[in-house]
Each structure stands twice: as structure tokens, then as C-alpha cells.
Write an enzyme that holds these catalytic residues in place. Structure first.
Site, short mmCIF file in Angstrom:
data_model
loop_
_atom_site.label_atom_id
_atom_site.label_comp_id
_atom_site.label_asym_id
_atom_site.label_seq_id
_atom_site.Cartn_x
_atom_site.Cartn_y
_atom_site.Cartn_z
N SER A 761 42.88 30.00 43.58
CA SER A 761 44.11 30.48 44.18
C SER A 761 44.51 29.66 45.40
O SER A 761 45.68 29.66 45.80
CB SER A 761 43.95 31.95 44.58
OG SER A 761 42.89 32.09 45.52
N HIS A 782 36.57 37.50 38.29
CA HIS A 782 37.66 37.39 39.26
C HIS A 782 38.36 36.07 38.94
O HIS A 782 38.00 35.02 39.47
CB HIS A 782 37.12 37.40 40.69
CG HIS A 782 36.31 38.62 41.01
ND1 HIS A 782 36.84 39.76 41.55
CD2 HIS A 782 34.98 38.88 40.83
CE1 HIS A 782 35.89 40.67 41.72
NE2 HIS A 782 34.76 40.16 41.29
N THR A 783 39.33 36.14 38.04
CA THR A 783 39.93 34.91 37.52
C THR A 783 40.65 34.11 38.59
O THR A 783 40.77 32.89 38.46
CB THR A 783 40.90 35.24 36.38
OG1 THR A 783 41.93 36.11 36.87
CG2 THR A 783 40.18 35.94 35.23
N CYS A 784 41.16 34.77 39.62
CA CYS A 784 41.87 34.03 40.66
C CYS A 784 40.94 33.11 41.44
O CYS A 784 41.39 32.14 42.06
CB CYS A 784 42.55 34.99 41.63
SG CYS A 784 43.90 35.93 40.87
N PHE A 785 39.65 33.46 41.43
CA PHE A 785 38.70 32.68 42.22
C PHE A 785 37.63 32.02 41.35
O PHE A 785 36.64 31.52 41.87
CB PHE A 785 38.04 33.59 43.27
CG PHE A 785 39.04 34.33 44.11
CD1 PHE A 785 39.29 35.68 43.88
CD2 PHE A 785 39.75 33.68 45.09
CE1 PHE A 785 40.22 36.37 44.64
CE2 PHE A 785 40.69 34.36 45.85
CZ PHE A 785 40.93 35.71 45.63
#
Length: 816
Positions: A761, A782-785
Site C-alpha cells: 500500500s 492482509h492483502t494490502c500489506f
């Protein structure tokens, strides 16, 4: 035999159709007609059907026969009828008494394979006829004045069949016209059989449908909701692409498949099968990788581009090949070497001028500094590849500058692109060790491309809210209502009914799902290429949807949006499509992915003498929604013969028409949307191969590279849980690895240069495994990270089971 025949006709023959005739000419389709003969005395001829391998006649003839009569039906090509072989395309012979009882009466539908003649010429296909003793209904041929009867002893005595109205100009086309059923607005097309290949692999033609459902010869097509195996399950439809390949549309789920749904249709089983087929297709797609592009872990870790040239790279290099500068080994005292001069900048920083080469450097030539490069040997241990003094490397390229960090580490500034790198541009060998040239060039182009002002994200946010089960329509409405400048703001994706903030993971998931939906052949905007069944090309008959140009503009925006926001699409196009995006001229080689047969035929034309062999003109035949038309490749082309002298021009024009001209409107609409976000002059820095990588990322998963660029929190690489994790990943097939990557990062794609360039992100973010959660719980992502929360499972079996459930069963993406 004639004396035993009745005085009046007692049998009605209906020649309905032929299917899958053999194509003898390289380019030209035959003009077939049929000749029916009884005992060599009664001869009847059908009309000529122009340029087809699947003629439909449906013509009736009344015959005088007995049980021993032999009915022979031959098919000829009218254009070659006066030649030695008469354009022979096949024959069937039927003994009347074997198929129908003349005394009892009856009605029989026959489908017979065409047989060879005494000349043993190759034939192919089937002939469908109807025999009936019911002569009470009027003979439509006689009513229309089409009945032709000849009493003669031979069928080769100069028959001149009536030609059905059509263009009489010879035309060249190596591919059959596209089936209009593939893009019928009613989604209920009537199949018009068509194939480009000598052997027909498609389902029986519409004529066969008539044969199966009509006993009096009236035309009734086989509906698109049934085939030779019977009726399709509810909601399913049979279609055929422009290459004659049959595929099936499930209107229940708006998906397509090459596999026919089984007769004992079960929704759950079919859904599972579709998912399995999709993963198989994905696995094949992900195996597409350049053979030499398997050294991504060995390419140097260049930093992201900097907007200011004076900003040094941050962080260390953890690559297999790295460059390191040592400190001084000798004191910077004494006389400078001959031709050298020391000067000072206005800020008081000393630099050195080499008048011998007319260059400047920050490095004191009296301080002998060495550049060492390290690589890995076969055992995986570091070995020194090269060590040499900086002073022996010569001047830097124009526009480059060498600087030092506070820790005396050398880095380089490229003022041409306003970027920085650890790699000395004078040392190509620091990049050459196991790294393909095209990858080095692509990386530098990418740095330049992303550093341009037009590619900088604007202030503000662009909110896009979509429903997962309606992502195509919702995305169209959201993206088309916003201006190009709004789309250049930070993209914030929201899935309806799901909590979460988009720090990158949701947008990756958005592009992944949308690319699967908008390139689905169900919508008739794109179709599978001839090369395989996963690369895509524009459907030339997308005009069935009156809004198709708006959709192509939308798709162009989506592709540009993905590139602008550094996301990947899970789709690949034919090579010619990327060349067209770069405004490059297509070539005959590009034809292979569009129409393999035509490519082979055009190549044969260039390599052989065609005088007296091919009857070609500078024109092609095209069929659109059942209407066949002749298109001139140049003014007056249908009247210009192709010769050995001008055949190269002909091949070039056919190639351009087949690849570019047929889809020119759609492609221009696509590019208008694409260029709203990506300027044409910027994307042209790439070649077509690099553009493919830019749009789709690399399509293979290197577990060693993945593991090499993974960080751990609460774990160490030597821990048993981590060892078991990588053991599980290695044991999984490509499809499962892809789904694991999607589960943890939001996409099944990885950056072109491997996992070291994985984006989070807030810019580059390595894949991370964190010790978190109860051993009884499932892993959490936690796909954003790019982070996986992995509980400390006690055994390999438990970890494998929990991982499989999490990856295979998780749908939503709940983010913190």
C-alpha cells in the site's frame, strides 16, 4: 433396367445439404453442386452454392426407381467442373431396396459419409438426403422452375447447373467467415456451419438439424440449444467461433466453456467442474513464460525511481548479484595523477576533473576504490565474480554522475531519467550474470516510464464501488462517468457489502476479477485466438452490441488505469494486439496467432510458384451476420489477378486486412480510452513483449524467488513452521500456488522482476509471514500489506490442511 421401372415417378429425393467438404485450394472455397443419377439414365442437378464447405440446397427431385435401383449422388466444384477431375468432392451410392420399402411406403432421412472416386482423390464430409414415397405435396423445385432433368448415359457430359445468385468474382480468404451465431443479439443464434479446416470437428451443421427434424425437406435449423447429443441443459447455449470451434455458454452464470455440459446436469457438480476447468486454464496460462526468464532472483535490485535526482537510494541490496564499494585503501594525499585537477562546488564539496577524458567525479583518484561484484556458484554460496579499481573503468556515460552515501557507499544518478541506482553503468557485467538483456532494458525503460509527470498520481481520491456479482456493469458505469483526470487520483475500490479500506489489496482484487469478466467471450467483445484458447483478440463481429465501441473505450480505460496505478490484468492478448497498441506494422508472422491456416497458406504462396495454380485476386470474402460480401484489398482489387510478381503485396494486404482493418473501429475506440490515461509517446518506449509484461506481469511463480524475498515476524527461517510452510508451497501445483498468492497479495500476478518488486500500500513491500493466531484457527491474510498471519501449527499435515481450506474456501477480502 429401364424396362423394370414404373412409368411414373414413385420416389422423391430431397438433397438437403453437405457438411465439411474438403477444401482443395489453398485460398478459394469451392462452389459445390450435386448431381443425382439413377442407373445412369435419370440425372438431376442442384443449383450451385457459392464459396462454402457446407452447402445447403434443400432441393427435391422425383425419381422412377425399383428396389434394385442404385442412386448415385456426386458433388463437384463448379469452378473446376471442366477440368480433368471435374472438381470432384465426393460421392455416395445407395441401393433403394436397402433403405426404403417401396411397396409399404415410407420416409427415410439418410446421412452418409462421402466416398472417394476411382481417382482416389481425398474427400471429406457428409451428405444429408431424404427419400420419401409421399409425392402428394407439390415439388417446390418444379414450382419455382428449378427442376433440371437430363436423360443421358453419363454424368460427365457437360452438365451446366444453375448458379445461385452470388458474386462471380474469385476471392481469396484462407479462413471461413465468422459464424454469426457467435454474436447474435437475441442470444439464440441459428448455427450456420462454417469451418476453415479440411476436417470438420464441429457439431453437425444446421442442415443436419433439418435432417433430424423434417421429413419433407423444408428448412428447419438445429437450434443453438441442442446438438447431435440432444438438448442442452436449461440455460445453456451452443455457439461456434470463427475458427469452427464449438463452445458452450452458460447463461445461468454468464460463463463459457469448451466442454459440453453433461445430460444429467447438476448445478453444483457443473459449478465445481467449471471452477476446475478455470483453474486448469489458469494453470496453462501461467505456464506461459519466456524460457530464459527464470533468473528474476538474480537481477539487481534497483530502487524505485526518484522524483529528485539528488535523492540517494535507500536500503541495502539483498540480491544474488550485488555491487559493493569498499572504503579507501590508501590515503588521499600526495600529488594528483597527471591530467587531474581538484575543484570545489559552491557548497564546498570537492570534486575532481580528469582533463585526459574531460570528465568529472566525486572520487579522489588517489583513494584507490574497488568495485566488487558477487554472484552465486552452483552450491548457492557467494563467490567473487569481478574486482577492479574504479579508476580503470573509464568515464561515466553522458548524463550520469557518481555520488556517495553517508556510509561511503557509491550510487549513481542518471540525470537523463532523473533516477538513481546502485549499479555502475560502466559495469554491464554486474547485470549480465544470468540476466537477459531484454530484462535489463525493460527495467530501465520502466523506471523512465514511471518517472514521467504524466504518470504521477494526482492529489485526491477516486472512489469506485462495485458488486462482485455485477462487476462488469458496475465498473463500466463507475469508470465511464469519471473524467480521465479523476481516474488519475488515488484509486479507492469498495466492494459492496464488504468492510475494508483499500490500501492496494482491494484494487488488485478489482482488476483481477474485472479482467476475467470483461474479456469473457460471453460478451462477444473478445474471442480466443487461433493459437490457443486463452490468449485473446478483438471479435470482428462485436457490433452485434450497438454499444460495443463504448465498451471498447471502457476496456481501454481499464487497461490504462491498471498500468497507471501499477496493477496487473489477468489476461493476455495475441502478439499483434500489442504491436497495434504501439502503432507498429503487423507482419505475416503475426498472422499465426490470428489464423493458423491462413498463415500457412500465405507462407506457401510466397514460397511457391502460383501461376496456373491459384486463381486469386486482390480481394477477400467476408461474412457478417449471414451476409457475404467481397472486399477489395485495393481499388478495383477484385479485377486484379495475383501473380508471382505482385503476390508479396497481396500477402501484405491480406495480413493487414485480417489483423487490423476488420477490427479498426473497435481498436481505435480501445486506444482512445487507453490514451486518456497513458500517453502514446510514453508507452512507445516499450516493445510489444515488454508491453505484455507491463500489462500482465510475469506469469510464473518461482518459489525460490518467493522464499528469498520473504520477511518474518515472530518466526525465523529455520523454524519448523516456516520449513513446513515452504514445503507445502513446493508440493502444490501451479494453480494452488497461484491461489495462495491471490489469497495473500490480492492477485495471482507478480511484478515483472520477481518478488523483490512486490508492491504494497505504501510502495515496495516484501511478502511477510507473521506469527499470529491460534493453532486451531485458519491463516489470515492482509492483502494490502502482502502479509500472511500464520498460526504456529504443530505438524506439516495440520498446516497443509489449514492452508488449503483458507486458500480454497476464502472469497471475501476483509482488511484491517
Amino acid at each position: 433396367m429401364g424396362s423394370n421401372l414404373p412409368a411414373q415417378p414413385n420416389l422423391r429425393l430431397t438433397i438437403i445439404a453437405a457438411d465439411g467438404l474438403y477444401k482443395r485450394d489453398v485460398f478459394r472455397f469451392p462452389d459445390p453442386f450435386a448431381v443425382a443419377t439413377v442407373g445412369g439414365e435419370q440425372t438431376h442437378t442442384t443449383s450451385v452454392i457459392k464459396k462454402t464447405l457446407n452447402p445447403y440446397w434443400n432441393e427435391m427431385f422425383d425419381l422412377r426407381v425399383n428396389e434394385d435401383s442404385i442412386l448415385a449422388i456426386q458433388i463437384f466444384d463448379q469452378k473446376k467442373f471442366k477440368k480433368k477431375d471435374q472438381g470432384f468432392l465426393g460421392v455416395i451410392n445407395v441401393r433403394i431396396g436397402d433403405v426404403i420399402d417401396l411397396q409399404m411406403g415410407g420416409d427415410e432421412m439418410l446421412t452418409r459419409d462421402l466416398k472417394k472416386s476411382n481417382d482416389n482423390l481425398v474427400v471429406h464430409g457428409k451428405l444429408i438426403i431424404n427419400l420419401s414415397t409421399n409425392l402428394s405435396t407439390p415439388n417446390t423445385n418444379q414450382a419455382n422452375g428449378l427442376h433440371r432433368s437430363h436423360v443421358q448415359s453419363s454424368t460427365s457430359s457437360g452438365l451446366v447447373p444453375q448458379v445461385a445468385p452470388s458474386s462471380s468474382h474469385p476471392a481469396a480468404s484462407g479462413a471461413a467467415p465468422v459464424d454469426p451465431s457467435a454474436s447474435n443479439p437475441s442470444l439464440n443464434p441459428q448455427r450456420v456451419p462454417s469451418t476453415t479446416r479440411p476436417s470438420s470437428t464441429a457439431a453437425p451443421a444446421s442442415a443436419a438439424g433439418a435432417a433430424a427434424s423434417n421429413t419433407h425437406g423444408s428448412r428447419t435449423n438445429l437450434s443453438s440449444f441442442e446438438d447431435s447429443q440432444g438438448r442442452l441443459p436449461a440455460g445453456w447455449e451452443r455457439r461456434e467461433d470463427n475458427l469452427g470451434r464449438t463452445y458452450y455458454v452458460d447463461h445461468n452464470t454468464r460463463t463459457t466453456t469448451w466442454t459440453r455440459p453433461s445430460s444429467n446436469y447438476n448445478e453444483h457438480a457443473q459449478r465445481s467442474q467449471r471452477e476446475a476447468n478455470m483453474q486448469l486454464e489458469r494453470r496453462a496460462h501461467q505456464s506461459r513464460m519466456l524460457p530464459e526468464d527464470r533468473t528474476g532472483a538474480n537481477s539487481p535490485n534497483l530502487p524505485e525511481s526518484s522524483q529528485q535526482a539528488h535523492t540517494p537510494p535507500a536500503g541495502g541490496s539483498a540480491n544474488a548479484v550485488s555491487m559493493m564499494a569498499t572504503g579507501a585503501t590508501t590515503a588521499g594525499t600526495g600529488e594528483l595523477p597527471p591530467g587531474w585537477e581538484q575543484r570545489t562546488t559552491p557548497e564546498g564539496r570537492p570534486y575532481f576533473v580528469d582533463h585526459n577524458t574531460r570528465t568529472t567525479t566525486w572520487v579522489d583518484p588517489r583513494r584507490q576504490q574497488y568495485i566488487r561484484m558477487y554472484g552465486q556458484n552452483a552450491n548457492g554460496t557467494n563467490t567473487t565474480i569481478q574486482q577492479q579499481p574504479v579508476s580503470q573503468l573509464g568515464p561515466l556515460p553522458s548524463g550520469w554522475e557518481m555520488r556517495l552515501t553517508n556510509t561511503a557507499r557509491v550510487y549513481f544518478v542518471d540525470h537523463n531519467t532523473k533516477t538513481t541506482t546502485w549499479d555502475d553503468p560502466r559495469l554491464p557485467s554486474s547485470l549480465d550474470q544470468g540476466v537477459p538483456q531484454y530484462k535489463r532494458d525493460f527495467r530501465r525503460k520502466l523506471i523512465y516510464f514511471r518517472s514521467q509527470p504524466a504518470l504521477r498520481i494526482m492529489s485526491g481520491q477516486c472512489h469506485v464501488k462495485v458488486r462482485r456479482n455485477n462487476i462488469f456493469e458496475d465498473s463500466y458505469a463507475e469508470i465511464m462517468r469519471q473524467s480521465a483526470s479523476d481516474l488519475k487520483k488515488r484509486l479507492m475500490i469498495k466492494f459492496d457489502g464488504e468492510d475494508g479500506l483499500d490500501y492496494g489489496g482491494l484494487s488488485r482484487e478489482f482488476f483481477f476479477l474485472l479482467s476475467h469478466e470483461m474479456f469473457n467471450p460471453f460478451y462477444c467483445l473478445f474471442e480466443y485466438s487461433a493459437h490457443d484458447n486463452y490468449t485473446l483478440q478483438i471479435n470482428p463481429h462485436s457490433g452485434v452490441n450497438p454499444e460495443h465501441l463504448n465498451y471498447f473505450k471502457f476496456i481501454g480505460r481499464v487497461v490504462g488505469l491498471a498500468i497507471f496505478h501499477r496493477r496487473f490484468l489477468d489476461s493476455f492478448f495475441i502478439g499483434a494486439f500489442y504491436k497495434m497498441m504501439l502503432r507498429k506494422k503487423v507482419s505475416l508472422q503475426d498472422m499465426e496467432g490470428v489464423d493458423e491456416d491462413l498463415h500457412r497458406n500465405l507462407t506457401w504462396t510466397l514460397d511457391n510458384d502460383i501461376e496456373g495454380v491459384l486463381e486469386l485476386t486482390f480481394s477477400v470474402d467476408d461474412e457478417k451476420f449471414g451476409e457475404r460480401r467481397t472486399i477489395d484489398l485495393k481499388p478495383g482489387g477484385r479485377d486484379i489477378p495475383v501473380t508471382n510478381e505482385n503476390k508479396a503485396e497481396y500477402v501484405e494486404l491480406v495480413t493487414e486486412w485480417k489483423i487490423v482493418k476488420r477490427v479498426e473501429e473497435q481498436f481505435n475506440a480501445f486506444m482512445s480510452g487507453f490514451n486518456e490515461l497513458i500517453p502514446a509517446d510514453l508507452v512507445n518506449v516499450f516493445d510489444e513483449r515488454e508491453l505484455e509484461l507491463l500489462i500482465g506481469g510475469i506469469a510464473d511463480i518461482d518459489v525460490d524467488d518467493w522464499k528469498k524475498h520473504t520477511d518474518y515476524r515472530g518466526y525465523q527461517e529455520s523454524d519448523e513452521v516456516i520449513q513446513n510452510f515452504w514445503k507445502v508451497v513446493r508440493s502444490w501445483d501451479a494453480e494452488q500456488k497461484s491461489r495462495l498468492l491471490q489469497f495473500t497479495t490480492g492477485t495471482s500476478r507478480i511484478p515483472v522482476n520477481g518478488f523483490k518488486d512486490l508492491q504494497g500500500s505504501d510502495g515496495p513491500r516484501r511478502f511477510t509471514i507473521e506469527k499470529s493466531g491460534d493453532p486451531a484457527a485458519l491463516p489470515k491474510s492482509h492483502t494490502c500489506f502482502n502479509r500472511l498471519d500464520l498460526p504456529p501449527y504443530k505438524s506439516y499435515e495440520t498446516l497443509e490442511h489449514k492452508m488449503s481450506i483458507a486458500v480454497e474456501e476464502t472469497l471475501g477480502f476483509g482488511q484491517e
